[in-house]
Design a protein around this motif. Structure first.
Motif, short mmCIF file in Angstrom:
data_model
loop_
_atom_site.label_atom_id
_atom_site.label_comp_id
_atom_site.label_asym_id
_atom_site.label_seq_id
_atom_site.Cartn_x
_atom_site.Cartn_y
_atom_site.Cartn_z
N VAL A 256 88.79 1.46 14.88
CA VAL A 256 89.00 1.74 16.54
C VAL A 256 89.94 0.25 17.07
O VAL A 256 89.59 -0.61 17.10
N ALA A 257 90.47 -0.04 17.78
CA ALA A 257 91.48 -1.23 18.32
C ALA A 257 90.73 -1.21 19.53
O ALA A 257 90.86 -0.69 20.58
N ILE A 258 90.68 -2.91 19.79
CA ILE A 258 89.96 -3.16 21.00
C ILE A 258 90.72 -4.39 21.65
O ILE A 258 91.54 -4.78 20.71
N LYS A 259 90.28 -4.78 22.51
CA LYS A 259 90.59 -5.99 23.40
C LYS A 259 89.34 -6.59 24.20
O LYS A 259 89.38 -6.26 24.85
N GLU A 289 79.90 7.59 21.46
CA GLU A 289 80.19 6.82 22.28
C GLU A 289 80.10 5.55 21.71
O GLU A 289 78.96 5.16 20.80
N LEU A 290 80.98 4.60 22.37
CA LEU A 290 81.49 3.48 21.32
C LEU A 290 79.75 2.18 22.26
O LEU A 290 80.54 2.73 23.07
N ASP A 291 79.61 1.86 21.41
CA ASP A 291 78.59 0.59 22.20
C ASP A 291 79.38 -1.02 22.08
O ASP A 291 79.09 -1.65 21.12
N LEU A 292 80.52 -0.62 23.05
CA LEU A 292 81.34 -1.96 23.29
C LEU A 292 80.81 -3.25 23.57
O LEU A 292 80.13 -3.09 24.42
N PRO A 293 80.45 -4.50 22.89
CA PRO A 293 79.73 -5.29 23.68
C PRO A 293 80.58 -6.10 24.59
O PRO A 293 81.57 -5.63 25.39
N GLU A 294 80.01 -6.87 25.74
CA GLU A 294 80.16 -7.19 26.76
C GLU A 294 81.91 -7.42 27.26
O GLU A 294 81.95 -8.69 25.82
N GLY A 295 82.99 -7.80 28.04
CA GLY A 295 83.81 -8.17 27.94
C GLY A 295 85.08 -7.28 26.71
O GLY A 295 86.30 -7.88 27.21
N VAL A 296 84.69 -6.44 25.90
CA VAL A 296 85.10 -5.72 25.61
C VAL A 296 85.72 -4.24 25.70
O VAL A 296 84.99 -3.66 26.33
N GLN A 297 87.17 -3.91 25.55
CA GLN A 297 87.58 -2.27 25.90
C GLN A 297 88.12 -2.33 25.13
O GLN A 297 89.20 -2.90 24.47
N LEU A 298 88.28 -0.35 25.08
CA LEU A 298 89.12 -0.15 24.24
C LEU A 298 91.05 -0.18 24.61
O LEU A 298 90.73 -0.28 25.29
N GLU A 303 90.99 7.81 24.03
CA GLU A 303 90.46 8.14 22.93
C GLU A 303 88.91 8.46 22.47
O GLU A 303 88.09 7.42 23.36
N LYS A 304 89.08 9.69 21.34
CA LYS A 304 87.53 10.41 21.07
C LYS A 304 87.14 9.73 19.83
O LYS A 304 88.10 10.47 19.10
N ILE A 305 85.91 9.81 19.70
CA ILE A 305 85.58 9.50 18.20
C ILE A 305 84.76 10.20 17.91
O ILE A 305 83.44 11.17 18.66
N THR A 306 84.85 11.13 17.05
CA THR A 306 83.63 12.30 16.03
C THR A 306 83.10 12.02 14.97
O THR A 306 83.91 11.33 13.75
N VAL A 307 82.87 12.09 14.56
CA VAL A 307 81.40 12.72 13.43
C VAL A 307 81.57 13.42 13.22
O VAL A 307 80.58 14.49 13.55
#
Length: 408
Positions: A256-259, A289-298, A303-307
């Motif tokens: 996944v691409a993050i910023k 769902e993704l556990d994004l660190p604070e200050g990090v965005q997709l 975008e949907k994440i499927t397992v």
């Protein structure tokens, strides 16, 4: 007739002849001349009458007329040289409204003591286009040029104010399709806020000139983020019922691409939010769902994440070998292996998905001992086997084997 009366008659006759001769001579020396003076400026009278109605003349901007005059040559020549001080051409603007209107032109001569006389002027009327001054409130669009350096991405820009008031003749205002502020992204690596001029354009992107705008500048916030692409790792809690396991886990997309700020360079992966493994029963896929660190965005917030996965029954399977079935690998060419020619039994117990174990045979295991870097002498080494995906080794018994390495 008496002599006295005769003398008077002769004198009168002589005077008349003298006058006629003088007039003749003067007419020959200073004859009358007709001249046309072209492009005489027309004065706009009562412009304030238009101003009060928020009207403006669009065309002609500098109206003129052609004036024909007649007079003695000596005076005409002087008259023409300073015609701007001798001729007044004007139109009266009061009483007219928006649109195309024909307005009469009045022409007069200012120097009444001269022999010069007005003959005619053309045109008698001038076609004026009069427009209404209007205002219009339009949103400001942000246009970008240039590209950010690799590894950076642009966030959502904001603008203040969001709208601009434009003012001008209705004809020009109606040509306006967009109000644009242009931001050059080249070489930008940090977020900042700057003032930018706006431009007013028509449907073809051409500037529409002659229009007032308020304000002339807008403030634009330009957020710049660092960008990285990282693998996704599934996080679970709980345990499945006995004799069941989860296999063939596939995460789509797997990366996944993050910023974020520069700290995202230190991240190695992005975890999913914890999924209770028991909620996976009776399914073959689940959206996480993704556990994004604070200050990090997709970069793509939608975008949907499927397992995708399989939950299968776990089984055990035993195999029996003897020492003669074991292969020695990486043996020094100068040495001979002894101790692999006995009939001692070796028991191997495997555990894994029943569907996989059902297809595992003795030949798939390939028991071996690795004798790399061993010298002449007696050695105790681990018994190993080929790895089989989805299968784990519960036990190899015995797990070690004693071999002798002798010189050949």
């Amino acid at each position: 007739m008496s002599k006295g009366k005769s003398d008077i008659t002769i004198k009168i006759f002589a005077l008349l002849i003298a006058i006629m001769l003088w007039s003749y001579v003067m007419g020959v020396k200073d004859p009358e001349k007709t001249t046309e003076i072209r492009n005489v400026p027309v004065t706009l009278s009562n412009v304030s009458a238009l101003d009060r109605q928020n009207l403006i003349i669009m065309s002609p901007q500098e109206p003129t007329v052609n004036v024909k005059v007649v007079g003695k040559k000596s005076e005409i020549d002087k008259f023409v040289k300073s015609y701007d001080k001798n001729i007044l051409a004007q139109v009266e603007l009061s009483g007219y409204g928006e649109g195309q209107v024909k307005i009469p032109v009045s022409v007069g001569l200012l120097n009444q003591g001269s022999s010069v006389r007005l003959v005619s002027h053309e045109p008698k009327e001038i076609l004026f286009t009069i427009d209404k001054i209007i205002t219009k409130d339009l949103p400001v669009k942000i246009e970008t040029v240039g590209k950010l350096p690799d590894g950076y991405v642009l966030g959502d820009m904001s603008i203040r104010p969001q709208n601009v008031l434009i003012e001008g003749p209705r004809t020009w205002i109606n040509e306006v399709t967009d109000v644009i502020a242009t931001v050059d992204l080249a070489n930008r690596t940090m977020s900042e806020s700057n003032s930018f001029p706006i431009k007013i354009v028509d449907v073809n992107g051409n500037d529409v000139r002659g229009i007032e705008r308020n304000p002339n500048l807008v403030e634009i916030d330009i957020p710049i983020f660092r960008k990285v692409t990282l693998p996704i790792e599934l996080q679970t809690s709980g345990v499945l019922p006995d004799n069941y396991s989860i296999t063939n886990i596939v995460i789509n997309p797997s990366r996944v691409a993050i910023k974020g700020d520069d700290s995202i360079k230190n991240l190695s992966k992005i975890d999913t939010k914890v999924v209770d493994i028991n909620t996976l029963l009776d399914k073959s896929a689940v959206e996480v769902e993704l556990d994004l660190p604070e200050g990090v965005q997709l970069i793509n917030p939608n975008e949907k994440i499927t397992v995708f996965y399989n939950i299968e029954e776990v089984a055990s399977k035993d195999f029996t070998f003897n020492v003669r079935d074991i292969t020695a690998t990486n043996v020094d060419e100068t040495l001979i292996v002894e101790g692999l020619d006995t009939d001692s039994e070796i028991r191997v117990q495997l555990r894994g998905s029943k569907s996989i174990l059902d297809n595992v045979n003795r030949e798939d295991l390939n028991l071996f001992v690795d004798l790399a870097n061993l010298k002449e002498g007696r050695h105790t080494v681990d018994i190993k086997m080929n790895e089989i995906e989805g299968v784990s080794i519960v036990e190899i018994n015995p797990s070690k084997l004693t071999v002798n390495l002798n010189a050949s």
